[in-house]
Motif scaffolding. Structure first.
Motif: not given
Length: 175
Positions: A82-87, A131-136
């Motif tokens: 259910g996560l979205t990538s916008d604001d 996809d959002v933060f790259g490597e942990p």
């Protein structure tokens, strides 16, 4: 796994209890600084960016409490899907009552507390949004707790400034 199910029978360590106590204090600050504002003031943008207090609380609900604890720490697939990538989290529909936004924040904090108290401080994270933060850059519950405490405290400070601009009330006055 349903959110209401216990994740395990782990008794939280003293460290987790201490960190959770600090997080509880910051969550109280978020809610208490808004006490007494009417629905119109809660939706009134006071900074050039246009955000308002309710939008910030909804951001804390969805992008902080739900995201970090139920998705990242617990790996709840329903939340992850259910996560979205916008604001989107910052936008509160006019049809949504202010009390509902505040109640949802409290409910999501309770869900997060269930995850926190059932997870050892050094437990590896169940999921990471590459996809959002790259490597942990966070690796354990401890890391996430410290991150969320910092983010919540930062946003509590934003709410302090917004409240003072709205009606002059200040949370902590040092004389």
């Amino acid at each position: 796994m349903a959110v209401t199910e216990k994740l395990s029978d782990i008794t939280p360590s003293h460290e987790v209890k201490a960190l959770l106590g600090v997080l509880h204090g910051q969550r109280r600050h978020v809610v208490d600084i808004l006490d007494g504002l009417d629905a119109q003031d809660l939706r009134r943008p006071v900074l050039p960016s246009g955000w308002h207090c309710l939008g910030l609380v909804q951001h804390l609900t969805l992008d902080v409490e739900r995201f970090w604890f139920r998705a990242v720490v617990a790996g709840d697939q329903q939340v992850i899907r259910g996560l979205t990538s916008d604001d989107e989290a910052w936008k509160v529909s006019p049809e949504v009552a202010a009390v509902d936004v505040l109640d949802r924040y409290r409910q999501e904090a309770a869900f997060a507390d269930d995850v926190i108290t059932a997870t050892p401080a050094d437990a590896a994270l169940a999921w990471w949004p590459h996809d959002v933060f790259g490597e942990p850059h966070l690796h354990t519950l401890r890391d996430v707790l410290l991150h969320v405490i910092t983010e919540t405290a930062c946003h509590a400070g934003h709410l302090d400034a917004a409240r003072e601009l709205i009606d002059g009330r200040r949370w902590l006055v040092l004389t």
